[in-house]
Scaffold this active site. Structure first.
Site, PDB file in Angstrom:
ATOM      1  N   GLY A  38     117.396 -24.076 -63.275  1.00 45.43           N
ATOM      2  CA  GLY A  38     116.092 -23.819 -63.878  1.00 45.43           C
ATOM      3  C   GLY A  38     116.165 -23.366 -65.326  1.00 45.43           C
ATOM      4  N   CYS A 246      96.356 -44.694 -47.208  1.00 41.59           N
ATOM      5  CA  CYS A 246      96.586 -45.778 -48.163  1.00 41.59           C
ATOM      6  C   CYS A 246      95.840 -47.037 -47.694  1.00 41.59           C
ATOM      7  CB  CYS A 246      98.076 -46.061 -48.268  1.00 41.59           C
ATOM      8  SG  CYS A 246      98.458 -47.532 -49.234  1.00 41.59           S
ATOM      9  N   CYS A 249      98.873 -49.864 -46.907  1.00 40.04           N
ATOM     10  CA  CYS A 249      99.867 -49.718 -45.842  1.00 40.04           C
ATOM     11  C   CYS A 249      99.433 -48.706 -44.787  1.00 40.04           C
ATOM     12  CB  CYS A 249     101.229 -49.325 -46.421  1.00 40.04           C
ATOM     13  SG  CYS A 249     101.358 -47.615 -46.958  1.00 40.04           S
ATOM     14  N   CYS A 271      99.067 -46.053 -52.178  1.00 45.59           N
ATOM     15  CA  CYS A 271     100.262 -45.255 -52.443  1.00 45.59           C
ATOM     16  C   CYS A 271     100.648 -45.395 -53.912  1.00 45.59           C
ATOM     17  CB  CYS A 271     101.439 -45.753 -51.611  1.00 45.59           C
ATOM     18  SG  CYS A 271     101.279 -45.486 -49.856  1.00 45.59           S
ATOM     19  N   CYS A 277     105.296 -48.232 -50.365  1.00 51.09           N
ATOM     20  CA  CYS A 277     104.152 -48.963 -49.829  1.00 51.09           C
ATOM     21  C   CYS A 277     104.576 -50.378 -49.419  1.00 51.09           C
ATOM     22  CB  CYS A 277     103.050 -49.018 -50.888  1.00 51.09           C
ATOM     23  SG  CYS A 277     101.437 -49.478 -50.236  1.00 51.09           S
TER      24      CYS A 277
END
Lengths: 298, 260
Positions: A38, A246, A249, A271, A277
């Site tokens: 980080g 979605c 899909c 998606c 997808c």
């Protein structure tokens, strides 16, 4: 790295565009970043043959990580076929001659802008993020000298002031992307502008590297690091998404793009991860607006 | 007040020079809990330099500043590590700037401004933070419905009161004030002074107030230090110094006050 490779103009470019000394410098920055999860490591960012904001930081990190055996995938907002993704993929095809792929599972290095792939990552993969502004405190405290001191002394109260402002103004934490996280209980980090839906998946078996070219910073989240999204006790973190499946899909648990269909309010949700997808559709999953299976097969 | 145990702040031989020029030199005083000390002097007399040295904004060239910390008793703040000193700056100390814009975050709402110090010391419950912010806005006479307004929408006097609320919310024991009433008109000044006097007495605060306004110290300060050219030329009880000035400069200062 000067061996002859078919289709690569070895005379014109060193492997993966950058010279070896530059890659070495970037690798040192990456190693330091991995050692201090980080923490933003300054590095001498190079001019790249693309504009700032197009992922110059990510490209440099990718260039430093690539080996000739790697298989590269590049996504922009989850999609493999947008300008940014296509141009960076072409760039490495030309300058490194590495194989490229659109399938998350086949890739060893994935450079991404604004998304984490839906398919779970593995220990063999490296995820490289393009970062526009690495400093999470920037908009609250513009002085870099001061924000560095705040990171050094772990004074992160200011980050919560931002979240407080969100709740005061919108009734909830309205920050939807670039949602600040604390890595390994120490450094507060901007996860790049990924949707907060992706934040829980920052705890990943894959190595995650973040490159900011213009701001000249590299940072890292090593595999299996603890990544906590900041929140209030009475307003816990909520990785929200559009409340739809979605349309192509039928997936219920993916991050969705809203696509405006006409000027009469028509819209569909699909998606944002195109590979995920397409893979689901190939497996026979169908959404409300996808083409009928029989026609597609003919 | 019977003999107070230990001073809250002991200042010993503080000196700060800017090259060959003297900022302030040979400053010594003790500040006891609940006591308000005023520092007056003309522009350039070193009073702001002294205040900034005491508050840790400037590093003095020599001297000791001993603060009676809650945990370890008397401690030299100049020898503290930076995190320790900054922690003091967020908890036991407060600094009220002359210009409220220096002490406030102008892009953050009033509630956020007051809540910042709470969040800086670890408050993580939105409801509680907001409740305390509203309580403090009320104590400095800012209406509750202004809690989500930014300081830019406030008048100068309100900004100054907001700055005070923001500083006092963590219950500090020592407040540094740099011309807290400067730049405000007289009626607003009077109201602010009234408020400050109330808060100082109510919370038992110790305060160091730098000002060039003798009326302010007459009202707020128990003791007074007069500075000239970086030196403390006279010190004593406020009424004593103002009513019976001994040093030539103090006499000049007192006689310079305009009478209405």
């Amino acid at each position: 790295m000067t061996e002859e490779r078919p289709g690569v103009e070895t005379d014109a470019y060193n492997f993966a565009y950058l010279d070896e000394q530059t890659k070495r410098m970037i690798r040192r920055a990456i190693l330091k970043g991995v050692a201090i999860p980080g923490y933003q490591v300054p590095f001498a960012s190079r001019e790249m043959p693309m504009p700032y904001g197009w992922g110059t930081g990510g490209v440099q990190v990718t260039a430093a990580c690539l080996t000739p055996e790697d298989r590269l995938k590049v996504i922009d907002q989850g999609a493999d076929d947008t300008t940014n993704a296509v141009s960076i993929r072409k760039f490495f095809e030309r300058t490194a001659g590495v194989e490229t792929t659109e399938h998350t599972t086949e890739a060893t290095v994935i450079q991404t802008r604004h998304r984490i792939p839906e398919t779970p990552m593995t220990e063999d993969q490296i995820l490289v993020y393009q970062v526009p502004i690495p400093e999470p405190l920037r908009f609250l405290e513009p002085r870099e000298t001061e924000t560095r001191k705040m990171h050094g002394l772990e004074e992160y109260g200011l980050m919560h002031v931002k979240l407080y402002e969100d709740i005061a103004r919108h009734g909830e934490i309205a920050t939807a992307y670039a949602y600040p996280v604390k890595v390994e209980g120490r450094y507060v980090m901007d996860p790049s502008p990924i949707p907060k839906f992706d934040n829980p998946r920052l705890e990943s078996p894959a190595l995650q590297l973040f490159g900011a070219g213009r701001e000249q910073r590299i940072y890292a989240v090593p595999p299996y690091s603890k990544v906590v999204s900041l929140d209030f006790e009475d307003h816990p973190f909520d990785p929200s998404k559009a409340d739809h499946p979605c349309a192509l899909c039928g997936a219920e648990n993916t991050y969705l793009d809203e696509v405006i269909m006409d000027d009469a309010g028509g819209r569909m949700f699909v998606c944002s991860d195109t590979d995920y997808c397409a893979t689901r559709q190939a497996e026979g999953h169908r959404g409300a607006q996808s083409a009928p299976f029989t026609e597609a097969a003919e | 007040m019977s003999t107070p145990a230990t001073p809250l702040l002991q200042v010993r031989d503080i000196r700060k020079t800017y090259g060959a020029r003297i900022g302030c030199t040979d400053v010594n005083f003790d500040l006891y809990p609940g006591e308000v000390i005023g520092i007056v002097g003309e522009s350039g007399s070193g009073k702001s330099t002294l205040l900034n040295c005491l508050a840790g904004h400037l590093a003095p060239d020599a001297g000791e500043i001993l603060f009676n910390t809650r945990a370890d008793g008397l401690k030299d703040t100049l020898k503290m590590s930076e995190p320790e000193r900054r922690m003091l700056g967020r908890t036991d100390w407060a600094f009220v700037h002359q210009n409220a814009r220096d002490g406030l975050r102008m892009g953050v709402s009033a509630g956020g401004n007051v809540g910042e110090r709470l969040m800086a010391v670890g408050a993580r419950h939105y409801g509680n933070i907001r409740e305390q912010a509203i309580d403090w806005l009320d104590r400095v006479e800012i209406a509750e419905d202004r809690v989500d307004d930014r300081p830019g929408a406030f008048s100068g006097g309100m900004q100054q009161r907001l700055q005070i609320a923001r500083n006092l919310v963590t219950g500090p024991r020592l407040v540094f004030m740099d011309e807290p009433t400067g730049g405000l008109d007289v009626s607003v000044q009077a109201r602010l002074l009234d408020l400050l006097r109330g808060l100082v007495r109510e919370m038992g605060l110790s305060a160091i107030i730098v000002t060039h306004d003798l009326a302010v110290v007459r009202l707020l300060a128990d003791r007074l230090m007069v500075m000239k050219s970086g030196h403390v030329v006279e010190a004593g009880l406020t009424d004593q110094v103002l009513d019976d000035p001994q040093h030539g400069y103090t006499q000049l200062l007192v006689s310079s006050v305009l009478q209405v």
